[in-house]
Design a protein around this motif. Structure first.
Motif, mmCIF file in Angstrom:
data_model
loop_
_atom_site.group_PDB
_atom_site.id
_atom_site.type_symbol
_atom_site.label_atom_id
_atom_site.label_comp_id
_atom_site.label_asym_id
_atom_site.label_seq_id
_atom_site.Cartn_x
_atom_site.Cartn_y
_atom_site.Cartn_z
ATOM 1 N N ASN A 266 38.361 68.103 23.256
ATOM 2 C CA ASN A 266 38.740 67.330 22.345
ATOM 3 C C ASN A 266 39.755 68.115 21.480
ATOM 4 N N SER A 267 40.405 67.542 20.638
ATOM 5 C CA SER A 267 41.366 68.160 19.679
ATOM 6 C C SER A 267 40.841 68.878 18.472
ATOM 7 N N TYR A 268 39.548 69.077 18.285
ATOM 8 C CA TYR A 268 38.891 69.457 16.928
ATOM 9 C C TYR A 268 37.913 70.479 17.114
ATOM 10 N N ASP A 269 37.277 70.875 18.224
ATOM 11 C CA ASP A 269 36.186 71.801 18.255
ATOM 12 C C ASP A 269 36.695 73.094 18.885
ATOM 13 N N ALA A 270 35.807 74.026 18.378
ATOM 14 C CA ALA A 270 36.219 75.599 19.095
ATOM 15 C C ALA A 270 34.795 76.534 19.148
ATOM 16 N N PHE A 271 34.913 77.016 20.257
ATOM 17 C CA PHE A 271 33.482 78.036 20.437
ATOM 18 C C PHE A 271 33.246 78.723 19.362
ATOM 19 N N ASN B 272 41.522 73.331 8.819
ATOM 20 C CA ASN B 272 41.116 72.236 8.513
ATOM 21 C C ASN B 272 42.046 70.994 8.079
ATOM 22 N N LYS B 273 43.189 71.341 8.660
ATOM 23 C CA LYS B 273 44.137 69.870 8.482
ATOM 24 C C LYS B 273 43.490 68.637 8.986
ATOM 25 N N ASN B 274 44.010 67.687 8.430
ATOM 26 C CA ASN B 274 43.583 66.355 8.751
ATOM 27 C C ASN B 274 44.594 65.741 9.331
ATOM 28 N N ALA B 275 44.750 64.390 9.266
ATOM 29 C CA ALA B 275 45.828 63.520 10.106
ATOM 30 C C ALA B 275 46.992 63.321 9.474
ATOM 31 N N SER B 276 46.769 63.594 8.181
ATOM 32 C CA SER B 276 48.008 63.486 7.202
ATOM 33 C C SER B 276 48.593 64.820 6.958
ATOM 34 N N LYS C 170 43.296 64.155 14.266
ATOM 35 C CA LYS C 170 42.262 63.479 13.902
ATOM 36 C C LYS C 170 41.929 64.069 12.388
ATOM 37 N N ILE C 171 40.835 63.828 11.806
ATOM 38 C CA ILE C 171 40.385 64.210 10.524
ATOM 39 C C ILE C 171 39.820 65.590 10.425
ATOM 40 N N TYR C 172 39.347 66.104 11.515
ATOM 41 C CA TYR C 172 38.570 66.967 11.663
ATOM 42 C C TYR C 172 39.094 68.298 12.031
ATOM 43 N N LYS D 119 36.200 70.619 5.098
ATOM 44 C CA LYS D 119 36.894 69.504 5.379
ATOM 45 C C LYS D 119 37.909 69.025 4.879
ATOM 46 N N ASN D 120 39.067 68.468 5.481
ATOM 47 C CA ASN D 120 40.174 67.688 4.773
ATOM 48 C C ASN D 120 40.911 68.609 3.498
ATOM 49 N N ASN D 121 41.286 69.884 4.306
ATOM 50 C CA ASN D 121 42.297 70.643 3.596
ATOM 51 C C ASN D 121 41.549 71.325 2.405
ATOM 52 N N ALA D 122 40.224 71.292 2.341
ATOM 53 C CA ALA D 122 39.551 71.946 1.320
ATOM 54 C C ALA D 122 39.910 73.521 1.108
#
Length: 249
Positions: free
Chosen positions: A196-201, A24-28, A33-35, A81-84
């Motif tokens: 894409n860079s943010y989805d998995a099965f 759940n890393k984001n762009a920062s 991306k943020i996802y 989401k977003n490093n939670a």
């Protein structure tokens, strides 16, 4: 790990150790991306499950989740989401020192795909392929992984299940209903979506595959390990059932 083929027993945990993010890393904090980032070699879930010897510590993780399952301890895990984060406790479900000594370091395959509408052999082939998002690795060497899509697909009764994995829900009796690896809830798999860079099965709660779950989501985690070839059944009388399990040593 060294490329030599050896016969090993593969263990897939029957129940989840909890619901956590694949990553759940984001762009920062390291994602494109943020996802989140669907790269298992740097994934936060990989670090949760494995010893620190197989990954590089990232200051963006703030020490959270690091090898907690491997070390049979509690702390803070990534979920949402977003490093939670969320509190997590593996003191009763994590690995004992004896279990650690029986698990082999092996090569896992990280080939991806951009559709879930395949059959068991299709999944097996793409897992060992080279179709990945730009910059992703196709293999990883470590101790604890997740199920492949092909593990789940081959675990059903293929003599009665004629649907592809994207349509198991249209025949739950013969597909998900005969699959001995099916468990309710969204279950993470190790394979990424190559598109894409943010989805998995995942395997969804109705028993069919989805290749479009954002890796920041909280999903069920069922660790996978390969036993060292020297590991043996030591009680000699177990039949492998839940009430009469094999005892290994």
């Amino acid at each position: 790990e060294n490329g030599n083929v050896s016969k090993r027993v593969k263990l897939i945990r029957a129940t989840s150790i909890g619901d956590y993010s694949w990553d759940n890393k984001n762009a920062s904090t390291g994602a494109e991306k943020i996802y989140g980032k669907n790269d298992w070699t740097t994934a936060r879930l990989m670090k949760l499950l494995n010893p620190s010897t197989v990954y590089t510590t990232d200051s963006n993780d703030n020490g959270n989740g690091q090898s907690l399952y491997w070390n049979k301890t509690s702390g803070t895990c990534f979920s949402g989401k977003n490093n939670a984060t969320t509190s997590c406790d593996f003191t009763s479900t994590g690995l004992t020192s004896q279990a650690q000594s029986q698990i082999d370091k092996v090569k896992y395959y990280l080939g991806g795909y951009n559709t879930s509408a395949g059959y068991a052999d299709d999944y097996y082939n793409f897992e060992r392929g080279t179709k990945v998002y730009s910059g992703r690795q196709t293999t990883w060497k470590g101790y604890i992984g997740l199920m492949y899509p092909s593990d789940y697909a081959y675990a059903t009764d293929l003599s009665v299940c004629t649907k592809n994995g994207d349509n198991y829900d249209s025949d739950t009796t013969n597909c998900a209903g005969t699959d001995w690896l099916f468990n309710s809830g969204i279950t993470w798999l190790i394979s990424p979506n190559s598109g894409n860079s943010y989805d998995a099965f995942t395997v969804l709660s109705y028993g069919y595959f989805n290749r479009g779950d954002g890796v920041y989501d909280a999903g069920s985690v069922r660790p996978v390990a390969y036993l060292k070839s020297s590991t043996q059944i030591v009680n000699g009388t177990g039949t492998g059932t839940q009430s009469d399990p094999y005892i290994i040593g």
